[in-house]
Design a protein around this motif. Structure first.
Motif, PDB file in Angstrom:
ATOM      1  N   ASN A  95       0.834  -1.198   0.000  1.00 52.13           N
ATOM      2  CA  ASN A  95       0.000   0.000   0.000  1.00 52.13           C
ATOM      3  C   ASN A  95       0.871   1.251   0.000  1.00 52.13           C
ATOM      4  O   ASN A  95       2.091   1.177  -0.064  1.00 52.13           O
ATOM      5  CB  ASN A  95      -0.944  -0.015   1.204  1.00 52.13           C
ATOM      6  N   ALA A  96       0.240   2.374   0.134  1.00 52.30           N
ATOM      7  CA  ALA A  96       0.933   3.656   0.234  1.00 52.30           C
ATOM      8  C   ALA A  96       1.244   3.927   1.699  1.00 52.30           C
ATOM      9  O   ALA A  96       0.360   3.847   2.545  1.00 52.30           O
ATOM     10  CB  ALA A  96       0.053   4.768  -0.329  1.00 52.30           C
ATOM     11  N   GLY A  97       2.480   4.201   1.989  1.00 55.05           N
ATOM     12  CA  GLY A  97       2.863   4.584   3.342  1.00 55.05           C
ATOM     13  C   GLY A  97       2.840   3.455   4.352  1.00 55.05           C
ATOM     14  O   GLY A  97       2.777   2.276   4.008  1.00 55.05           O
ATOM     15  N   ASN A  98       2.881   3.862   5.616  1.00 57.79           N
ATOM     16  CA  ASN A  98       2.961   2.886   6.710  1.00 57.79           C
ATOM     17  C   ASN A  98       1.655   2.111   6.862  1.00 57.79           C
ATOM     18  O   ASN A  98       0.595   2.554   6.427  1.00 57.79           O
ATOM     19  CB  ASN A  98       3.309   3.606   8.017  1.00 57.79           C
ATOM     20  N   CYS A  99       1.754   0.962   7.501  1.00 55.96           N
ATOM     21  CA  CYS A  99       0.564   0.162   7.789  1.00 55.96           C
ATOM     22  C   CYS A  99      -0.252   0.886   8.852  1.00 55.96           C
ATOM     23  O   CYS A  99       0.279   1.331   9.870  1.00 55.96           O
ATOM     24  CB  CYS A  99       0.965  -1.226   8.293  1.00 55.96           C
ATOM     25  N   THR A 100      -1.544   0.994   8.599  1.00 53.21           N
ATOM     26  CA  THR A 100      -2.437   1.679   9.543  1.00 53.21           C
ATOM     27  C   THR A 100      -3.578   0.769  10.002  1.00 53.21           C
ATOM     28  O   THR A 100      -4.605   1.262  10.451  1.00 53.21           O
ATOM     29  CB  THR A 100      -3.012   2.962   8.899  1.00 53.21           C
ATOM     30  N   TYR A 101      -3.380  -0.551   9.861  1.00 54.03           N
ATOM     31  CA  TYR A 101      -4.454  -1.464  10.241  1.00 54.03           C
ATOM     32  C   TYR A 101      -4.836  -1.287  11.711  1.00 54.03           C
ATOM     33  O   TYR A 101      -6.002  -1.290  12.062  1.00 54.03           O
ATOM     34  CB  TYR A 101      -4.084  -2.916   9.940  1.00 54.03           C
ATOM     35  N   CYS A 102      -3.839  -1.112  12.558  1.00 56.23           N
ATOM     36  CA  CYS A 102      -4.085  -0.847  13.977  1.00 56.23           C
ATOM     37  C   CYS A 102      -3.917   0.649  14.232  1.00 56.23           C
ATOM     38  O   CYS A 102      -3.099   1.299  13.587  1.00 56.23           O
ATOM     39  CB  CYS A 102      -3.081  -1.602  14.850  1.00 56.23           C
ATOM     40  N   ASP A 103      -4.661   1.174  15.193  1.00 50.22           N
ATOM     41  CA  ASP A 103      -4.495   2.581  15.545  1.00 50.22           C
ATOM     42  C   ASP A 103      -3.090   2.857  16.068  1.00 50.22           C
ATOM     43  O   ASP A 103      -2.507   3.898  15.797  1.00 50.22           O
ATOM     44  CB  ASP A 103      -5.520   3.004  16.600  1.00 50.22           C
ATOM     45  N   LYS A 104      -2.553   1.896  16.823  1.00 48.03           N
ATOM     46  CA  LYS A 104      -1.206   2.021  17.373  1.00 48.03           C
ATOM     47  C   LYS A 104      -0.477   0.702  17.112  1.00 48.03           C
ATOM     48  O   LYS A 104      -0.923  -0.352  17.577  1.00 48.03           O
ATOM     49  CB  LYS A 104      -1.274   2.313  18.872  1.00 48.03           C
ATOM     50  N   CYS A 105       0.606   0.772  16.371  1.00 53.98           N
ATOM     51  CA  CYS A 105       1.342  -0.453  16.020  1.00 53.98           C
ATOM     52  C   CYS A 105       1.960  -1.091  17.259  1.00 53.98           C
ATOM     53  O   CYS A 105       2.534  -0.406  18.115  1.00 53.98           O
ATOM     54  CB  CYS A 105       2.433  -0.126  14.999  1.00 53.98           C
TER      55      CYS A 105
END
Length: 182
Positions: A121-131
């Motif tokens: 995807n584009a940019g960092n993973c954002t699946y979780c609110d806080k990695c």
């Protein structure tokens, strides 16, 4: 296979991609220098996300993994922003892009018979609110976590140019690119 490719592109457009195309993985330009952009931490995710460097892995390993696939679906979304300083609009555009990307992944899982896919995807993973990386624990959703196209060393500008897709889609817009290899 050509009808599958055509259907994938149509599905991407139906989900509001501005541009979509099938990519031959063997023709993708990889550039290890892109990793240096990650190391400069301009996005704030370097060493703070499992799907970003350095945690995502060595760039040569990521390149070899990507080269294990034959084709991919590139999709680009374009979002209006107030001006080139509209950070909130850019973040909203990325969130909307990620929704399109996740819906396309779901569509591929439900309607196509690929043995394996590599979603980028584009940019960092954002699946979780806080990695979970930030607190030193393993990724909670490794089957949903995705790294960026650039973290894998893929030259997005060269890829778009090769496909005849604009990198810049006009004044007061922001564009995001995802690539799902299969």
């Amino acid at each position: 296979m050509e009808s599958t490719f055509s259907s994938l592109v149509k599905d991407a457009y139906a989900l509001n991609a501005a541009h979509a195309s099938i990519v031959e993985v063997s023709k993708i330009t990889f550039n290890e220098e892109l990793r240096k952009l990650c190391e400069q931490n301009s996005c704030g995710s370097y060493n703070r996300n499992w799907m970003c460097p350095p945690a995502v892995g060595a760039i040569n390993v990521l390149r070899e993994r990507a080269l294990g696939f034959k084709q991919g679906l590139l999709l680009q979304t374009v979002h209006s922003i107030e001006d080139s300083f509209d950070w909130e609009g850019m973040l909203e555009g990325k969130a909307n892009h990620t929704k399109v990307f996740r819906k396309m992944l779901e569509c591929m899982e439900n309607n196509y018979d690929f043995k394996e896919v590599l979603p980028l995807n584009a940019g960092n993973c954002t699946y979780c609110d806080k990695c979970a990386y930030i607190v030193g624990v393993e990724c909670r959703f490794p089957d949903k976590a995705v790294s960026s196209v650039e973290a894998n060393g893929i030259d997005v500008m060269a890829l778009l140019k090769d496909l005849g897709i604009p990198y810049n889609n006009g004044e007061n817009t922001v564009s995001y690119v995802a690539l799902i290899l299969f």
